[in-house]
Design a protein around this motif. Structure first.
Motif, short mmCIF file in Angstrom:
data_model
loop_
_atom_site.label_atom_id
_atom_site.label_comp_id
_atom_site.label_asym_id
_atom_site.label_seq_id
_atom_site.Cartn_x
_atom_site.Cartn_y
_atom_site.Cartn_z
N ARG A 82 -10.90 8.98 1.55
CA ARG A 82 -9.98 7.88 1.86
C ARG A 82 -9.39 8.09 3.24
O ARG A 82 -9.30 9.21 3.73
CB ARG A 82 -8.88 7.74 0.81
CG ARG A 82 -8.18 9.03 0.39
CD ARG A 82 -7.17 9.56 1.28
NE ARG A 82 -6.52 10.75 0.79
CZ ARG A 82 -6.73 11.93 1.31
NH1 ARG A 82 -7.64 12.09 2.27
NH2 ARG A 82 -6.05 12.98 0.90
N CYS A 90 -12.71 0.06 -8.16
CA CYS A 90 -11.69 0.93 -7.60
C CYS A 90 -10.35 0.54 -8.21
O CYS A 90 -10.15 -0.61 -8.63
CB CYS A 90 -11.65 0.88 -6.08
SG CYS A 90 -11.39 -0.77 -5.36
N ASN A 119 -6.06 2.18 4.99
CA ASN A 119 -5.91 1.64 3.64
C ASN A 119 -7.26 1.39 2.97
O ASN A 119 -7.48 0.37 2.31
CB ASN A 119 -5.09 0.34 3.66
CG ASN A 119 -3.65 0.58 4.04
OD1 ASN A 119 -3.05 1.59 3.65
ND2 ASN A 119 -3.09 -0.31 4.82
N ILE A 149 0.72 3.32 -3.25
CA ILE A 149 -0.48 4.01 -3.72
C ILE A 149 -0.25 5.52 -3.78
O ILE A 149 0.14 6.14 -2.80
CB ILE A 149 -1.68 3.72 -2.81
CG1 ILE A 149 -1.97 2.22 -2.77
CG2 ILE A 149 -2.92 4.48 -3.30
CD1 ILE A 149 -3.06 1.83 -1.78
N SER A 150 -0.50 6.09 -4.95
CA SER A 150 -0.47 7.54 -5.11
C SER A 150 -1.87 8.11 -5.29
O SER A 150 -2.17 9.20 -4.82
CB SER A 150 0.39 7.94 -6.31
OG SER A 150 1.75 7.70 -6.05
N VAL A 151 -2.70 7.38 -6.01
CA VAL A 151 -4.06 7.83 -6.31
C VAL A 151 -5.01 6.65 -6.17
O VAL A 151 -4.69 5.53 -6.57
CB VAL A 151 -4.16 8.39 -7.74
CG1 VAL A 151 -5.61 8.71 -8.10
CG2 VAL A 151 -3.28 9.62 -7.89
N MET A 152 -6.17 6.91 -5.62
CA MET A 152 -7.26 5.93 -5.64
C MET A 152 -8.34 6.48 -6.55
O MET A 152 -8.80 7.61 -6.36
CB MET A 152 -7.83 5.69 -4.25
CG MET A 152 -8.96 4.67 -4.21
SD MET A 152 -8.40 2.98 -4.50
CE MET A 152 -7.71 2.59 -2.90
N VAL A 203 -5.89 1.70 -8.41
CA VAL A 203 -4.75 2.40 -7.81
C VAL A 203 -3.74 2.81 -8.87
O VAL A 203 -3.37 2.00 -9.73
CB VAL A 203 -4.08 1.51 -6.76
CG1 VAL A 203 -2.64 1.93 -6.48
CG2 VAL A 203 -4.87 1.51 -5.46
N THR A 257 0.81 -1.22 0.00
CA THR A 257 0.00 0.00 0.00
C THR A 257 0.84 1.26 0.00
O THR A 257 0.34 2.35 -0.30
CB THR A 257 -0.95 0.01 1.20
OG1 THR A 257 -0.19 -0.12 2.39
CG2 THR A 257 -1.97 -1.13 1.11
N ASN A 290 -5.89 6.79 4.59
CA ASN A 290 -4.71 6.02 4.20
C ASN A 290 -4.11 5.25 5.38
O ASN A 290 -3.29 4.35 5.17
CB ASN A 290 -3.66 6.90 3.52
CG ASN A 290 -3.33 8.16 4.31
OD1 ASN A 290 -3.39 8.17 5.53
ND2 ASN A 290 -3.01 9.22 3.60
N TRP A 350 -3.81 9.90 -2.61
CA TRP A 350 -3.77 9.08 -1.40
C TRP A 350 -3.24 9.87 -0.20
O TRP A 350 -3.65 9.63 0.93
CB TRP A 350 -2.89 7.86 -1.64
CG TRP A 350 -3.08 6.73 -0.69
CD1 TRP A 350 -2.13 6.17 0.13
CD2 TRP A 350 -4.28 6.00 -0.45
NE1 TRP A 350 -2.68 5.15 0.86
CE2 TRP A 350 -3.99 5.02 0.52
CE3 TRP A 350 -5.58 6.10 -0.94
CZ2 TRP A 350 -4.95 4.12 0.99
CZ3 TRP A 350 -6.53 5.21 -0.47
CH2 TRP A 350 -6.22 4.25 0.47
N ALA A 394 -10.70 3.35 0.90
CA ALA A 394 -11.33 4.49 0.24
C ALA A 394 -12.83 4.22 0.13
O ALA A 394 -13.26 3.06 0.15
CB ALA A 394 -10.72 4.73 -1.13
#
Length: 127
Positions: free
Chosen positions: A71, A95, A76, A30-33, A97, A27, A73, A52, A78
């Motif tokens: 979200r 969803c 973990n 992760i930069s964007v959800m 990532v 996890t 984080n 994120w 969203a």
């Protein structure tokens, strides 16, 4: 990164649903959800996305003002809160990532920016 989407179901027009997406594994990547959806016979389309760590969320015009992405984080997880649902919102919701730290409000709308996808959860809105 593994993603598990849940919360879909059958709802009447005007109702609400809240989708969840639980992330596991690496996890820290992760930069964007993002949330996408695919209606029967149609291509998958962007719904909403959020950084994120921070940044303002972005929404498709069709859901702006009705859907809210959030979200946590640390958990973990969203969520996609969907209000004032319409029959046109009927679709399988996914969803996804994006790993790249070089994202922007344009890239988060593009399906090809995303590296990992959940299995999808079906939302059906009856009239």
């Amino acid at each position: 990164v593994q993603l598990q989407a849940s919360g879909g179901g059958l709802v009447q027009a005007g109702g609400s649903l809240r989708l969840s997406c639980a992330a596991s594994g690496r996890t820290n990547e992760i930069s964007v959800m993002g949330w996408f959806r695919q209606a029967p016979g149609k291509e998958r389309e962007f719904v909403a996305g959020i950084g994120w760590i921070g940044g303002s969320p972005r929404y498709a015009d069709s859901v702006q003002g009705r859907f809210t992405v959030s979200r946590d984080n640390k958990k973990n997880t969203a969520w996609l809160q969907m209000d004032e649902l319409k029959p046109g919102d009927t679709a399988v919701y996914y969803c996804a990532v994006e790993k790249s730290p070089f994202w922007d409000r344009s890239t988060l709308m593009k399906e090809e920016s995303y590296d990992y996808w959940g299995q999808g959860t079906l939302v059906t809105v009856s009239s």
